[in-house]
Enzyme design. Structure first.
Site, PDB file in Angstrom:
ATOM      1  N   HIS A  82      43.776  37.972  25.331  1.00 36.75           N
ATOM      2  CA  HIS A  82      45.232  38.162  25.444  1.00 36.75           C
ATOM      3  C   HIS A  82      45.851  37.725  24.119  1.00 36.75           C
ATOM      4  O   HIS A  82      45.501  36.663  23.593  1.00 36.75           O
ATOM      5  CB  HIS A  82      45.789  37.316  26.591  1.00 36.75           C
ATOM      6  CG  HIS A  82      47.168  37.732  27.010  1.00 36.75           C
ATOM      7  ND1 HIS A  82      48.272  37.551  26.206  1.00 36.75           N
ATOM      8  CD2 HIS A  82      47.621  38.331  28.132  1.00 36.75           C
ATOM      9  CE1 HIS A  82      49.346  38.012  26.825  1.00 36.75           C
ATOM     10  NE2 HIS A  82      48.975  38.502  28.004  1.00 36.75           N
ATOM     11  N   GLU A 105      55.017  46.374  30.089  1.00 32.49           N
ATOM     12  CA  GLU A 105      54.021  45.631  29.305  1.00 32.49           C
ATOM     13  C   GLU A 105      53.282  46.592  28.389  1.00 32.49           C
ATOM     14  O   GLU A 105      53.410  47.818  28.510  1.00 32.49           O
ATOM     15  CB  GLU A 105      53.033  44.911  30.246  1.00 32.49           C
ATOM     16  CG  GLU A 105      53.679  43.773  31.010  1.00 32.49           C
ATOM     17  CD  GLU A 105      52.735  43.014  31.917  1.00 32.49           C
ATOM     18  OE1 GLU A 105      52.869  41.796  32.007  1.00 32.49           O
ATOM     19  OE2 GLU A 105      51.866  43.635  32.546  1.00 32.49           O
ATOM     20  N   ARG A 130      46.406  45.578  24.287  1.00 36.14           N
ATOM     21  CA  ARG A 130      46.059  44.193  23.925  1.00 36.14           C
ATOM     22  C   ARG A 130      45.003  44.071  22.844  1.00 36.14           C
ATOM     23  O   ARG A 130      45.059  43.163  22.028  1.00 36.14           O
ATOM     24  CB  ARG A 130      45.529  43.482  25.164  1.00 36.14           C
ATOM     25  CG  ARG A 130      46.631  43.034  26.007  1.00 36.14           C
ATOM     26  CD  ARG A 130      46.120  42.303  27.198  1.00 36.14           C
ATOM     27  NE  ARG A 130      47.274  42.186  28.055  1.00 36.14           N
ATOM     28  CZ  ARG A 130      47.256  41.826  29.298  1.00 36.14           C
ATOM     29  NH1 ARG A 130      46.112  41.519  29.867  1.00 36.14           N
ATOM     30  NH2 ARG A 130      48.369  41.752  29.986  1.00 36.14           N
ATOM     31  N   HIS A 138      40.759  36.178  28.073  1.00 36.44           N
ATOM     32  CA  HIS A 138      41.686  36.320  29.207  1.00 36.44           C
ATOM     33  C   HIS A 138      41.047  37.021  30.403  1.00 36.44           C
ATOM     34  O   HIS A 138      41.261  36.630  31.542  1.00 36.44           O
ATOM     35  CB  HIS A 138      42.892  37.109  28.711  1.00 36.44           C
ATOM     36  CG  HIS A 138      43.968  37.330  29.721  1.00 36.44           C
ATOM     37  ND1 HIS A 138      44.671  36.290  30.278  1.00 36.44           N
ATOM     38  CD2 HIS A 138      44.470  38.471  30.261  1.00 36.44           C
ATOM     39  CE1 HIS A 138      45.578  36.778  31.123  1.00 36.44           C
ATOM     40  NE2 HIS A 138      45.457  38.100  31.146  1.00 36.44           N
ATOM     41  N   ARG A 179      41.278  46.707  29.630  1.00 35.64           N
ATOM     42  CA  ARG A 179      42.134  46.809  30.810  1.00 35.64           C
ATOM     43  C   ARG A 179      43.602  46.963  30.426  1.00 35.64           C
ATOM     44  O   ARG A 179      44.111  46.242  29.562  1.00 35.64           O
ATOM     45  CB  ARG A 179      41.987  45.548  31.667  1.00 35.64           C
ATOM     46  CG  ARG A 179      42.959  45.487  32.831  1.00 35.64           C
ATOM     47  CD  ARG A 179      42.717  44.252  33.668  1.00 35.64           C
ATOM     48  NE  ARG A 179      43.039  43.041  32.950  1.00 35.64           N
ATOM     49  CZ  ARG A 179      44.159  42.345  33.113  1.00 35.64           C
ATOM     50  NH1 ARG A 179      45.080  42.759  33.965  1.00 35.64           N
ATOM     51  NH2 ARG A 179      44.365  41.245  32.447  1.00 35.64           N
TER      52      ARG A 179
HETATM   53  P1  FAD Z   1      40.236  34.589  41.207  1.00 34.00           P
HETATM   54  O1  FAD Z   1      41.652  34.708  41.535  1.00 34.00           O
HETATM   55  O2  FAD Z   1      39.893  33.970  39.920  1.00 34.00           O
HETATM   56  O3  FAD Z   1      39.514  33.783  42.379  1.00 34.00           O
HETATM   57  C1  FAD Z   1      38.164  33.397  42.260  1.00 34.00           C
HETATM   58  C2  FAD Z   1      37.815  32.466  43.401  1.00 34.00           C
HETATM   59  O4  FAD Z   1      36.412  32.270  43.433  1.00 34.00           O
HETATM   60  C3  FAD Z   1      38.426  31.080  43.287  1.00 34.00           C
HETATM   61  O5  FAD Z   1      38.831  30.691  44.580  1.00 34.00           O
HETATM   62  C4  FAD Z   1      37.248  30.198  42.854  1.00 34.00           C
HETATM   63  O6  FAD Z   1      37.355  28.851  43.237  1.00 34.00           O
HETATM   64  C5  FAD Z   1      36.134  30.888  43.596  1.00 34.00           C
HETATM   65  N1  FAD Z   1      34.786  30.643  43.073  1.00 34.00           N
HETATM   66  C6  FAD Z   1      34.318  30.902  41.828  1.00 34.00           C
HETATM   67  N2  FAD Z   1      33.028  30.533  41.744  1.00 34.00           N
HETATM   68  C7  FAD Z   1      32.672  30.034  42.957  1.00 34.00           C
HETATM   69  C8  FAD Z   1      31.483  29.484  43.493  1.00 34.00           C
HETATM   70  N3  FAD Z   1      30.369  29.346  42.773  1.00 34.00           N
HETATM   71  N4  FAD Z   1      31.496  29.083  44.775  1.00 34.00           N
HETATM   72  C9  FAD Z   1      32.610  29.177  45.534  1.00 34.00           C
HETATM   73  N5  FAD Z   1      33.779  29.670  45.070  1.00 34.00           N
HETATM   74  C10 FAD Z   1      33.796  30.115  43.797  1.00 34.00           C
HETATM   75  N6  FAD Z   1      46.358  40.346  36.224  1.00 34.00           N
HETATM   76  C11 FAD Z   1      47.322  41.200  36.561  1.00 34.00           C
HETATM   77  O7  FAD Z   1      47.050  42.275  37.113  1.00 34.00           O
HETATM   78  N7  FAD Z   1      48.635  40.874  36.333  1.00 34.00           N
HETATM   79  C12 FAD Z   1      49.016  39.720  35.738  1.00 34.00           C
HETATM   80  O8  FAD Z   1      50.194  39.453  35.571  1.00 34.00           O
HETATM   81  C13 FAD Z   1      47.999  38.820  35.330  1.00 34.00           C
HETATM   82  N8  FAD Z   1      48.315  37.660  34.692  1.00 34.00           N
HETATM   83  C14 FAD Z   1      47.328  36.774  34.424  1.00 34.00           C
HETATM   84  C15 FAD Z   1      47.654  35.540  33.869  1.00 34.00           C
HETATM   85  C16 FAD Z   1      46.679  34.582  33.656  1.00 34.00           C
HETATM   86  C17 FAD Z   1      47.047  33.257  33.038  1.00 34.00           C
HETATM   87  C18 FAD Z   1      45.334  34.863  34.009  1.00 34.00           C
HETATM   88  C19 FAD Z   1      44.263  33.837  33.798  1.00 34.00           C
HETATM   89  C20 FAD Z   1      44.994  36.100  34.531  1.00 34.00           C
HETATM   90  C21 FAD Z   1      45.978  37.052  34.743  1.00 34.00           C
HETATM   91  N9  FAD Z   1      45.666  38.299  35.299  1.00 34.00           N
HETATM   92  C22 FAD Z   1      46.660  39.168  35.624  1.00 34.00           C
HETATM   93  C23 FAD Z   1      44.301  38.600  35.756  1.00 34.00           C
HETATM   94  C24 FAD Z   1      44.212  38.341  37.254  1.00 34.00           C
HETATM   95  O9  FAD Z   1      44.978  37.210  37.585  1.00 34.00           O
HETATM   96  C25 FAD Z   1      42.782  38.124  37.724  1.00 34.00           C
HETATM   97  O10 FAD Z   1      41.940  39.093  37.199  1.00 34.00           O
HETATM   98  C26 FAD Z   1      42.718  38.177  39.251  1.00 34.00           C
HETATM   99  O11 FAD Z   1      43.630  37.255  39.789  1.00 34.00           O
HETATM  100  C27 FAD Z   1      41.321  37.882  39.726  1.00 34.00           C
HETATM  101  O12 FAD Z   1      41.357  37.717  41.119  1.00 34.00           O
HETATM  102  P2  FAD Z   1      40.004  37.404  41.887  1.00 34.00           P
HETATM  103  O13 FAD Z   1      40.362  37.250  43.321  1.00 34.00           O
HETATM  104  O14 FAD Z   1      38.976  38.381  41.513  1.00 34.00           O
HETATM  105  O15 FAD Z   1      39.508  36.005  41.256  1.00 34.00           O
HETATM  106  C1  SIN Z   2      50.671  38.903  31.245  1.00 39.12           C
HETATM  107  O1  SIN Z   2      51.598  38.574  31.976  1.00 39.12           O
HETATM  108  O2  SIN Z   2      50.783  39.111  30.030  1.00 39.12           O
HETATM  109  C2  SIN Z   2      49.324  39.048  31.844  1.00 39.12           C
HETATM  110  C3  SIN Z   2      49.234  40.329  32.516  1.00 39.12           C
HETATM  111  C4  SIN Z   2      47.813  40.725  32.734  1.00 39.12           C
HETATM  112  O3  SIN Z   2      46.878  40.018  32.377  1.00 39.12           O
HETATM  113  O4  SIN Z   2      47.629  41.823  33.261  1.00 39.12           O
END
Ligand code: FAD
Ligand code: SIN
Length: 520
Positions: free
Chosen positions: A242, A116, A290, A351, A386
């Protein structure tokens, strides 16, 4: 009043992997995980590209991954954090694999490593183009097997409980966290959860923008709660856009992502005239970091007046595309695009938040017994921008570090303090629900129009003035209305937007994902 040893807010990769470790280490302790939606709805579920880590040491090395991360972060990364995350990465990945999470392998049995933007080597472990779905699904299965974990859905955390609620704060005293007030969306009641250790793992903020890859849960709740509780929040100006979200708004409030890994396999960005343009902006062309690709697209759109550019995938064979990106292929077909014959319309979208709640290298916030990890936390790994696929990695490494802190401290925490119930009197059902939905829409427009990829002093001033009006209107509603999730979210989105604008105004130099054209 429900009591637990450990309270986890959020059921994405950060919250779930932390909870699993604490539960396995302390079978006698109670862990409660709360999530405001269903059990799996999260940014994690939609992750596509995968998880960056040095698993192949033929050609790759920690030094190279560290150097790529620092380069993307444009001078603002914390070197110690970068080293820790990169060097602990393989161990954390092996734990995921041992928990049953699959990653694609080549015919020879080695991991099939993706490439990537900003990476000098192939180092992205992935499961097709649905890595996040695989991770989330398998973690939930493991969580459900654990007797001492309770996972409660439709529970919206409203506020953290600190000395502020207890009205017992002495000046100079370090604040402690004792739990959280939580809105049970099924019973419509506020429940007080008391705990010894509390983890904020509430994810991102993408929904403060009109166009985002993030699902509707990403409203910055954890950051707003931590801000109200007086925790330190920084680097909020560094929003990662993104470059390639599908230019087609689905009804569920988020744009579908076309993974950067598609460009890693050879797809080319083209403008309205069908001309490739990335060579004009960076020698790495489509695989520049990015911020560079998003600004290049933004510039091309301003020149042409078009709403989107194109991603030309026709040089990738149908077999290779379908093998690597079956989900993207299916989504494109769904809206009538055959990637073998047509280009995909794409546009940048909000993103990822590089900043957030400040934590030290062990995941401790500035409030005692309150930890934060995942996207809501600002660890110092990403600096001003990032590196692709470093987010899931960071969440895993910091969840582990928060777990270590928890086991170090939990036995010494007494938490015998008496906590008042939520003060929710004098509220009545509002007939003006439309004010909430309109203010939410207006907030997204303000942020997209004035606080997007390219900012100026004047745009930021405008945003700030308009946010003040929204803030006052919403606080007034909050005082008078019956409690509801849309109202809680709106308040949190306004606080989050305010922090982004305020911290953008303070930045005097363009770095990474932050660009104010008046600073040139
Ligand atoms: P999240 O996975 O967002 O979980 C947050 C949780 O908190 C959820 O369960 C939500 O319901 C809960 N929550 C929020 N507010 C409250 C509240 N007030 N009360 C109770 N619960 C609450 N990163 C990579 O490294 N590689 C990738 O390939 C990649 N691809 C991506 C593709 C997309 C489309 C997106 C959107 C992001 C991508 N990212 C990627 C970024 C990565 O997915 C996220 O940064 C990461 O998953 C965040 O994880 P987290 O556990 O911190 O939060
Ligand atoms: C992607 O697959 O392009 C998202 C990867 C990331 O957000 O790190």
């Amino acid at each position: 009043m429900p009591k637990t040893d450990v309270l986890v807010l959020g059921s994405g990769i950060a919250g779930l992997s932390y909870a699993l470790k604490v539960a396995e280490c302390f079978p006698e302790k109670k862990i409660v995980i709360l999530t405001k939606s269903d059990e799996s709805e999260s940014n994690t579920k939609y992750a596509q590209g995968g998880i960056a880590t040095v698993i192949n040491n033929q050609g790759d090395s920690y030094e190279k991954h560290i150097s790529d991360t620092l380069k993307a972060g444009d001078g603002l990364c914390n070197l110690k954090v970068v080293q820790a995350v990169v060097e602990e990465g393989p161990q954390r990945l092996h734990e995921l694999i041992n928990w049953g999470i699959n990653f694609d392998k080549s015919k020879l049995g080695n991991y099939d490593l993706g490439l990537e933007g900003g990476h000098s080597e192939h180092r992205i472990l992935h499961f097709k183009d649905i890595t996040g779905y695989e991770v989330e699904r398998k973690l939930i299965i493991k969580i459900k097997q654990q007797q001492n974990i309770t996972l409660l859905t439709s529970h919206f955390a409203v506020d953290l409980i600190t000395e502020h609620q207890l009205k017992s704060q002495k000046s100079q005293q370090k604040l402690n966290c004792y739990g959280a007030y939580v809105f049970n969306q099924k019973t419509q009641e506020i429940v007080t959860f008391k705990a010894k250790c509390i983890l904020l793992a509430t994810g991102g903020i993408g929904q403060v923008y009109r166009n985002t890859t993030n699902p509707i849960i990403a409203t910055g709740d954890g950051i707003a709660m931590a801000y109200r509780a007086k925790a330190k929040i920084s680097n909020m100006e560094f929003i990662q856009f993104h470059p390639t979200a599908l230019a087609h708004q689905f009804s569920h409030g988020r744009s579908f992502l076309i993974s950067e890994a598609v460009r890693g396999l050879g797809a080319i960005l083209k403008n309205e005239q069908g001309e490739a343009f990335m060579h004009k902006y960076d020698v790495r062309k489509e695989l520049a970091s990015r911020d560079i690709v998003s600004r290049a697209i933004d510039n091309e759109l301003k020149i042409s007046g078009a709403d989107f550019v194109y991603l030309d995938c026709m040089s990738i064979s149908k077999k290779d595309f379908m093998e690597n990106f079956p989900n993207i292929y299916a989504q494109c077909i769904d809206i009538g695009i055959d990637i073998n014959k047509q280009m995909i319309p794409v546009t940048p979208a909000a993103h990822y938040l590089c900043g957030g709640i400040d934590v030290d290298i062990n995941g401790c916030t500035s409030i005692q017994h309150l930890y934060a990890c995942g996207e809501c936390a600002h660890t110092g790994l990403h600096g001003a921008n990032r590196l692709a696929s470093n987010s899931l990695l960071e969440a895993l490494v910091f969840a582990h570090r928060c777990f270590k802190e928890t086991i170090k401290n939990i036995e010494q925490i007494e938490n015998k303090i008496s906590i008042p119930d939520w003060d929710g009197e004098n509220t009545f059902e509002t007939k003006e629900r439309i004010l909430i939905t309109h203010n939410r829409k207006e907030l997204k427009s303000i942020m997209s129009d004035y606080v997007g990829i390219i900012r100026t002093h004047e745009r930021l001033m405008r945003a700030s003035k308009r946010l003040n009006v929204l803030f006052e209107e919403t606080e007034d509603l909050y005082q008078k209305s019956k409690l509801s999730t849309p109202l809680f979210e709106l308040r949190n989105m306004i606080s989050t937007a305010y922090l982004i604008v305020e911290q953008s105004m303070k930045r005097v130099e363009n770095k990474g994902g932050f660009y104010n054209s008046d600073l040139n």
